[in-house]
Design an enzyme around this catalytic site. Sequence first.
Site, PDB file in Angstrom:
ATOM      1  N   HIS A 233      -2.555  -0.078  -3.835  1.00 36.16           N
ATOM      2  CA  HIS A 233      -3.036   1.276  -3.545  1.00 36.16           C
ATOM      3  C   HIS A 233      -3.856   1.854  -4.687  1.00 36.16           C
ATOM      4  O   HIS A 233      -3.428   1.823  -5.848  1.00 36.16           O
ATOM      5  CB  HIS A 233      -1.862   2.214  -3.259  1.00 36.16           C
ATOM      6  CG  HIS A 233      -2.271   3.641  -3.054  1.00 36.16           C
ATOM      7  ND1 HIS A 233      -2.928   4.063  -1.918  1.00 36.16           N
ATOM      8  CD2 HIS A 233      -2.152   4.732  -3.850  1.00 36.16           C
ATOM      9  CE1 HIS A 233      -3.184   5.352  -2.022  1.00 36.16           C
ATOM     10  NE2 HIS A 233      -2.732   5.781  -3.185  1.00 36.16           N
TER      11      HIS A 233
ATOM     12  N   HIS B  55      -1.296   1.102   6.710  1.00 34.21           N
ATOM     13  CA  HIS B  55      -1.742   2.147   7.633  1.00 34.21           C
ATOM     14  C   HIS B  55      -2.736   1.550   8.621  1.00 34.21           C
ATOM     15  O   HIS B  55      -3.278   0.458   8.393  1.00 34.21           O
ATOM     16  CB  HIS B  55      -2.410   3.289   6.858  1.00 34.21           C
ATOM     17  CG  HIS B  55      -3.491   2.803   5.939  1.00 34.21           C
ATOM     18  ND1 HIS B  55      -4.773   2.539   6.361  1.00 34.21           N
ATOM     19  CD2 HIS B  55      -3.458   2.505   4.603  1.00 34.21           C
ATOM     20  CE1 HIS B  55      -5.491   2.103   5.336  1.00 34.21           C
ATOM     21  NE2 HIS B  55      -4.717   2.062   4.258  1.00 34.21           N
TER      22      HIS B  55
ATOM     23  N   GLU C  41       0.068   4.571   1.923  1.00 35.36           N
ATOM     24  CA  GLU C  41      -0.011   5.543   3.015  1.00 35.36           C
ATOM     25  C   GLU C  41       1.033   5.300   4.103  1.00 35.36           C
ATOM     26  O   GLU C  41       1.375   6.223   4.846  1.00 35.36           O
ATOM     27  CB  GLU C  41      -1.415   5.535   3.623  1.00 35.36           C
ATOM     28  CG  GLU C  41      -2.489   6.131   2.741  1.00 35.36           C
ATOM     29  CD  GLU C  41      -3.110   5.153   1.758  1.00 35.36           C
ATOM     30  OE1 GLU C  41      -4.053   5.531   1.063  1.00 35.36           O
ATOM     31  OE2 GLU C  41      -2.626   3.989   1.705  1.00 35.36           O
TER      32      GLU C  41
ATOM     33  N   GLU D 130      -7.867  -2.744   6.864  1.00 36.12           N
ATOM     34  CA  GLU D 130      -7.298  -3.442   5.713  1.00 36.12           C
ATOM     35  C   GLU D 130      -6.278  -4.490   6.157  1.00 36.12           C
ATOM     36  O   GLU D 130      -6.257  -5.613   5.656  1.00 36.12           O
ATOM     37  CB  GLU D 130      -6.666  -2.420   4.763  1.00 36.12           C
ATOM     38  CG  GLU D 130      -7.682  -1.465   4.171  1.00 36.12           C
ATOM     39  CD  GLU D 130      -7.050  -0.285   3.444  1.00 36.12           C
ATOM     40  OE1 GLU D 130      -5.865  -0.389   3.065  1.00 36.12           O
ATOM     41  OE2 GLU D 130      -7.738   0.728   3.262  1.00 36.12           O
TER      42      GLU D 130
ATOM     43  N   ASP E 205       0.853  -1.174   0.000  1.00 39.75           N
ATOM     44  CA  ASP E 205       0.000   0.000   0.000  1.00 39.75           C
ATOM     45  C   ASP E 205       0.899   1.238   0.000  1.00 39.75           C
ATOM     46  O   ASP E 205       2.128   1.115  -0.075  1.00 39.75           O
ATOM     47  CB  ASP E 205      -0.936  -0.031   1.211  1.00 39.75           C
ATOM     48  CG  ASP E 205      -2.208   0.773   1.014  1.00 39.75           C
ATOM     49  OD1 ASP E 205      -2.330   1.471  -0.017  1.00 39.75           O
ATOM     50  OD2 ASP E 205      -3.092   0.719   1.889  1.00 39.75           O
TER      51      ASP E 205
ATOM     52  N   HIS F 277      -7.645   4.908   7.421  1.00 39.49           N
ATOM     53  CA  HIS F 277      -8.944   4.660   6.795  1.00 39.49           C
ATOM     54  C   HIS F 277      -9.087   3.152   6.616  1.00 39.49           C
ATOM     55  O   HIS F 277      -8.134   2.408   6.833  1.00 39.49           O
ATOM     56  CB  HIS F 277      -9.078   5.376   5.440  1.00 39.49           C
ATOM     57  CG  HIS F 277      -8.141   4.879   4.394  1.00 39.49           C
ATOM     58  ND1 HIS F 277      -6.819   5.266   4.320  1.00 39.49           N
ATOM     59  CD2 HIS F 277      -8.321   3.996   3.372  1.00 39.49           C
ATOM     60  CE1 HIS F 277      -6.236   4.667   3.298  1.00 39.49           C
ATOM     61  NE2 HIS F 277      -7.120   3.876   2.718  1.00 39.49           N
TER      62      HIS F 277
END
Length: 274
Positions: free
Chosen positions: A60, A104, A10, A133, A8, A115
């Site tokens: 992502h 994240h 972030e 996630e 990902d 998020h």
Amino acid sequence: MNLYISVDMEGISGLVDHSHVDSRLHNYERGRKIMTQEANAVVTTAFEKGFKEVVVNDSHSKMNNILIEELHPDTKLITGDVKPFSMVQGLDENFDAAIFVGYHARASMKGVMTHSMIFGVRNMYINDVQVGELGFNSFVAGYYGVPVIMVAGDDQTALEAQNLIPDIYCAVVKEAASRSSAKSLTPIKAQELLKEQTSKALENIHTIKPLVTPDHPTLRIEFANYGQAEWANLMPGTEIEPGTTIVKFQAKDIKEAYQAMLVMTELAMRTTFC
């Protein structure tokens, strides 16, 4: 031995706000380059440790961020979307371990750019376990008997991972000061840390157990507003819990729950606020 890596954005070093992770904005090209370098630090370490196949899944946004020309030449890259299993596309029982890079913390929690899939999700649950996630993807890995042995991201991501998988190795590349600021390692130092922690994780691969996946899991997603719940409830088999913005789905297995989550969140994003 085979290694699966989900990457990902972030949780990459130096990336702290949407200008770094949105392909339309000015810092994105810098962000994707650092993302590629961090992925490659893990990949090269795995090959040095004798792994025969290393598969990287770009996880992502539109999932076409990683610069393939900068990866170790023996890497296999899963890129682009739509992917039936999104951030865990290609993960199956043929892998000996999984590593999550650039991750994240979940929605509603402290951490850089936190998020859970979309910004309209407040909380997600698999039965009574609160997941983001990282957690959901770890459950899918567990379904295939694959342990998640390392996660890289900010300090809050590491805490979430350790609460879920106590023996997991973590590479903390930045410390969250707020949702859009952090004290970060430089990319070079972050890559050194990633190599070090990947090496340790791979050397101790058999000490980390896969998550036990529940049979017939109940998926519950709490949305930010009722309109999002209404859209998600258009998926057959779902119901809105009375007096809440929580949409529930009874799944036959974690794979079905995961795809249900993808459909529900995609539908919820159609909500407008005018």
